[in-house]
Design a protein around this motif. Structure first.
Motif, PDB file in Angstrom:
ATOM      1  N   UNK A 159      -9.854 -14.780  -6.124  1.00  0.00           N
ATOM      2  CA  UNK A 159      -9.741 -14.770  -7.585  1.00  0.00           C
ATOM      3  C   UNK A 159      -8.578 -15.663  -8.015  1.00  0.00           C
ATOM      4  N   UNK A 160      -8.785 -16.411  -9.090  1.00  0.00           N
ATOM      5  CA  UNK A 160      -7.756 -17.368  -9.518  1.00  0.00           C
ATOM      6  C   UNK A 160      -6.442 -16.688  -9.890  1.00  0.00           C
ATOM      7  N   UNK A 161      -6.488 -15.445 -10.387  1.00  0.00           N
ATOM      8  CA  UNK A 161      -5.261 -14.730 -10.748  1.00  0.00           C
ATOM      9  C   UNK A 161      -4.402 -14.467  -9.516  1.00  0.00           C
ATOM     10  N   UNK A 162      -5.034 -14.258  -8.360  1.00  0.00           N
ATOM     11  CA  UNK A 162      -4.273 -13.996  -7.134  1.00  0.00           C
ATOM     12  C   UNK A 162      -3.390 -15.179  -6.752  1.00  0.00           C
ATOM     13  N   UNK A 163      -3.771 -16.366  -7.135  1.00  0.00           N
ATOM     14  CA  UNK A 163      -2.977 -17.538  -6.777  1.00  0.00           C
ATOM     15  C   UNK A 163      -1.672 -17.609  -7.572  1.00  0.00           C
ATOM     16  N   UNK A 164      -1.653 -16.963  -8.738  1.00  0.00           N
ATOM     17  CA  UNK A 164      -0.495 -17.079  -9.613  1.00  0.00           C
ATOM     18  C   UNK A 164       0.280 -15.774  -9.773  1.00  0.00           C
ATOM     19  N   UNK A 165      -0.414 -14.648  -9.597  1.00  0.00           N
ATOM     20  CA  UNK A 165       0.211 -13.374  -9.948  1.00  0.00           C
ATOM     21  C   UNK A 165      -0.059 -12.314  -8.887  1.00  0.00           C
ATOM     22  N   UNK A 166      -0.060 -12.727  -7.639  1.00  0.00           N
ATOM     23  CA  UNK A 166      -0.400 -11.787  -6.560  1.00  0.00           C
ATOM     24  C   UNK A 166       0.590 -10.631  -6.468  1.00  0.00           C
ATOM     25  N   UNK A 167       1.861 -10.886  -6.795  1.00  0.00           N
ATOM     26  CA  UNK A 167       2.840  -9.794  -6.722  1.00  0.00           C
ATOM     27  C   UNK A 167       2.510  -8.692  -7.720  1.00  0.00           C
ATOM     28  N   UNK A 168       2.014  -9.065  -8.882  1.00  0.00           N
ATOM     29  CA  UNK A 168       1.618  -8.062  -9.867  1.00  0.00           C
ATOM     30  C   UNK A 168       0.423  -7.255  -9.386  1.00  0.00           C
ATOM     31  N   UNK A 169      -0.516  -7.935  -8.730  1.00  0.00           N
ATOM     32  CA  UNK A 169      -1.698  -7.233  -8.217  1.00  0.00           C
ATOM     33  C   UNK A 169      -1.285  -6.267  -7.107  1.00  0.00           C
ATOM     34  N   UNK A 170      -0.367  -6.709  -6.252  1.00  0.00           N
ATOM     35  CA  UNK A 170       0.118  -5.843  -5.183  1.00  0.00           C
ATOM     36  C   UNK A 170       0.804  -4.606  -5.752  1.00  0.00           C
ATOM     37  N   UNK A 171       1.638  -4.784  -6.758  1.00  0.00           N
ATOM     38  CA  UNK A 171       2.345  -3.649  -7.362  1.00  0.00           C
ATOM     39  C   UNK A 171       1.367  -2.674  -8.015  1.00  0.00           C
ATOM     40  N   UNK A 172       0.383  -3.217  -8.707  1.00  0.00           N
ATOM     41  CA  UNK A 172      -0.590  -2.355  -9.369  1.00  0.00           C
ATOM     42  C   UNK A 172      -1.458  -1.633  -8.344  1.00  0.00           C
TER      43      UNK A 172
END
Length: 286
Positions: free
Chosen positions: A49-62
């Motif tokens: 997913x394109x969001x993972x390339x820019x905001x993976x730390x947010x996805x990990x935290x969530x």
């Protein structure tokens, strides 16, 4: 491991390592390859997913927050996600303490990845110490003969302390030796065996699900820890969880395959959850 072990019932072995790779054969059970492939596709969708390339730390935290909520729900504290998110004090009652323990374990898991393959028993002891931080005794060590186990939602036969210790040592040997089995298979066995043994006097479910997470992340299947299986286990529900665990305890090929498939479906649902988070972030809605 002892006679009741699901692993031993399918693949004859002993704690001295007579079978070089006792988990490898589990990958050949009917339906397991399909589960492994389905999990891989679900994980790849999140990581692609394109969001993972820019905001993976947010996805990990969530994912960590949602995973902790799911694990706590399976231990009897089924709180709404927003309630978990807004709380800062988890000392009020048994449910609050369970949620707090789940959050602490999720945070601790990432610190123990490098130790797991060298000393899984040390990691398990640390996980229990973290989970049971509010208890004064029996913390951070496997239970001894005569000590009770507080795990009311896992109503299954409990191995005696001697058998438990032998099987726990056997599980540790398997982890240290490594396996050619897919990560899903190893994670499912670690999870299932810890639930079967309930090696600690409390918090065994929380510890078992955290150990599953450590295997999935440490194996490289989910290196950023964005596919929380705990979310999926909670979504599938306590009844399905217990029924699948009975399959593991049966030690039959069919029962073991069903447990592995159940764990695979849980990972897929966790991946779906994080994909939805990615989509929300992309829309600017989260």
């Amino acid at each position: 491991m002892g006679r009741a072990s699901g692993v031993r019932r399918v693949v004859p072995m002993s704690t001295t390592g007579a079978t070089a790779d006792p988990l490898a054969a589990l990958g050949d059970l009917p339906g397991v390859a399909d589960s492994v492939e389905s999990v891989r596709k679900a994980v790849d969708r999140v990581y692609g997913h394109r969001v993972m390339r820019r905001r993976s730390n947010e996805i990990t935290s969530e994912a960590a927050l949602r995973g902790a909520r799911g694990s706590a729900a399976l231990s009897g504290a089924d709180w709404a996600l927003e309630e978990v998110r807004r709380r800062s004090d988890f000392s009020g009652d048994d449910e609050a303490r369970t949620v707090g323990a789940a959050l602490r374990l999720t945070a601790e898991a990432g610190q123990l990845l490098s130790i797991w393959r060298q000393s899984p028993l040390r990691v398990l002891a640390r996980l229990h110490l973290v989970a049971a931080a509010d208890k004064a005794e029996h913390v951070g060590r496997p239970r001894r003969a005569g000590e009770p186990v507080d795990e009311p939602l896992i109503d299954l036969p409990l191995p005696g302390a001697e058998e438990m210790h032998g099987r726990l040592e056997g599980l540790a040997e398997i982890v240290i030796a490594g396996s050619s089995a897919p990560a899903l298979v190893t994670a499912a066995v670690v999870h299932g065996e810890l639930l079967a043994l309930r090696p600690f006097t409390s918090h065994n479910g929380l510890v078992a699900r955290t150990a599953e997470r450590i295997v999935l992340v440490g194996s490289g299947l989910d290196p950023k820890s964005v596919c929380p299986a705990e979310v999926g286990h909670a979504e599938l529900g306590q009844d399905a969880y217990r029924e699948a665990l009975k399959g593991y305890l049966s030690g039959t090929p069919e029962g073991m395959a069903a447990w592995i498939a159940h764990c695979g479906r849980a990972v897929e649902l966790g991946a779906r959850e994080s994909t939805a988070v990615c989509e929300a972030l992309q829309r600017g809605a989260a």
